[in-house]
Design an enzyme around this catalytic site. Structure first.
Site, mmCIF file in Angstrom:
data_model
loop_
_atom_site.group_PDB
_atom_site.id
_atom_site.type_symbol
_atom_site.label_atom_id
_atom_site.label_comp_id
_atom_site.label_asym_id
_atom_site.label_seq_id
_atom_site.Cartn_x
_atom_site.Cartn_y
_atom_site.Cartn_z
ATOM 1 N N ARG A 80 1.018 -1.128 -0.008
ATOM 2 C CA ARG A 80 0.117 -0.172 0.285
ATOM 3 C C ARG A 80 0.710 1.531 0.600
ATOM 4 O O ARG A 80 0.454 2.206 -0.518
ATOM 5 C CB ARG A 80 -0.759 -0.276 1.325
ATOM 6 C CG ARG A 80 -2.244 -0.689 1.228
ATOM 7 C CD ARG A 80 -3.032 -0.554 -0.150
ATOM 8 N NE ARG A 80 -3.894 0.821 0.161
ATOM 9 C CZ ARG A 80 -5.686 0.536 1.112
ATOM 10 N NH1 ARG A 80 -6.110 -0.465 0.179
ATOM 11 N NH2 ARG A 80 -5.912 1.850 0.433
ATOM 12 N N HIS A 124 -18.867 12.408 1.103
ATOM 13 C CA HIS A 124 -19.212 11.504 1.766
ATOM 14 C C HIS A 124 -21.090 11.904 1.505
ATOM 15 O O HIS A 124 -20.924 12.129 2.079
ATOM 16 C CB HIS A 124 -18.909 10.919 2.972
ATOM 17 C CG HIS A 124 -18.913 10.195 3.838
ATOM 18 N ND1 HIS A 124 -18.390 8.738 3.489
ATOM 19 C CD2 HIS A 124 -19.644 9.940 4.630
ATOM 20 C CE1 HIS A 124 -19.130 7.825 4.609
ATOM 21 N NE2 HIS A 124 -20.114 8.836 4.590
HETATM 22 C C1 GRF Z 1 -20.698 8.848 -3.822
HETATM 23 O O1 GRF Z 1 -22.080 9.013 -3.585
HETATM 24 C C2 GRF Z 1 -19.555 9.372 -3.191
HETATM 25 O O2 GRF Z 1 -19.945 10.174 -1.740
HETATM 26 C C3 GRF Z 1 -19.476 7.953 -2.902
HETATM 27 O O3 GRF Z 1 -19.874 7.410 -3.747
HETATM 28 C C4 GRF Z 1 -20.901 8.053 -4.840
HETATM 29 C C5 GRF Z 1 -19.826 7.948 -5.804
HETATM 30 O O4 GRF Z 1 -20.478 8.827 -7.575
HETATM 31 N N1 GRF Z 1 -18.448 7.649 -2.097
HETATM 32 P P1 GRF Z 1 -20.138 8.993 -8.538
HETATM 33 O O5 GRF Z 1 -19.431 8.384 -9.138
HETATM 34 O O6 GRF Z 1 -18.834 10.280 -8.472
HETATM 35 O O7 GRF Z 1 -21.418 8.212 -9.473
#
Ligand code: GRF
Length: 219
Positions: A80, A124
């Site tokens: 990682r 998020h």
């Molecule tokens: C979003 O809801 C983000 O917060 C979450 O995954 C989704 C990504 O959506 N972690 P996208 O790939 O931008 O359509």
């Protein structure tokens, strides 16, 4: 008055802010940023899109928009730390003012966070500090909350623990329990895309300062 945090971010002057956007999936948040950046008044340009996997719609969106892309898969690196160093190198090469993690489903390592401290923005799909981690939508639903939403925040060394910049609220309906949270996530994403565009534009044009945990963007 509290002292200004050393991580205050001054906006670039006389040019658009350079954004590197990190993605892992469908890239609808990325698309919202691409669309917004088409207007010079937005104050930012996307100089590269990075991903942790190939064959995703987000990379196609970037390519369609003529934005350079790069991919670093964890499995192509010995560990990682090496993956994080490769990602840090590719992002640093683009000299970004801001890094936007828009649905990027890997935890950024300490090296990456140090390199761009105070300048990494994440979105998020829950109202932090509740329901951090990869299952924010379904964890909130399973807990029985009546409102949830999305949080745009700065990234620190923890998982979804960094200073909150802005939040959007979405009501949970009884019907949301029937489909495992899919429709709820789509409603959250509608709010999330607008919020992300608004926050990134304001940061690009105005910068920010942090006092304690509070992020201030000049009016
Ligand atoms: C979003 O809801 C983000 O917060 C979450 O995954 C989704 C990504 O959506 N972690 P996208 O790939 O931008 O359509």
């Amino acid at each position: 008055m509290a002292a200004a945090h050393p991580l205050a971010f001054p906006p670039p002057s006389g040019r658009p802010a350079r954004l590197v956007v990190l993605v892992s999936g469908s890239g609808t948040n990325l698309q919202a940023l691409i669309d917004a950046a088409a207007d010079p008044a937005f104050g930012a340009e996307i100089v590269a899109v990075g991903a942790d996997r190939d064959g995703i719609a987000a990379l196609e969106r970037a390519e369609r928009a003529g934005i350079p892309t790069f991919v670093h898969r964890v499995k192509d690196h010995p560990d990682r730390t090496a993956w994080d160093a490769a990602l840090t190198g590719s992002v640093r090469q683009r000299q970004p003012d801001l890094v936007v993690s828009a649905g990027f489903m890997k935890i950024l390592g300490a090296g990456f966070i140090d390199a761009f401290a105070g300048r990494i923005v994440n979105t998020h799909p829950a109202l932090l500090p509740a329901f951090p981690g990869a299952h924010g939508v379904t964890d909130a639903l399973a807990h029985g909350v009546k409102v949830t939403g999305c949080t745009v925040h700065l990234v620190d060394a923890g998982v979804d623990t960094g200073p909150i910049i802005e939040q959007g609220v979405v009501r949970v309906t009884d019907a949301d329990h029937a489909d495992g949270g899919e429709a709820l996530h789509e409603r959250i994403k509608t709010v999330e895309r607008q919020l992300l565009v608004e926050v990134v534009g304001r940061l690009a044009r105005e910068g920010h300062r942090i006092e304690d945990r509070k992020v201030w963007i000049p009016a």
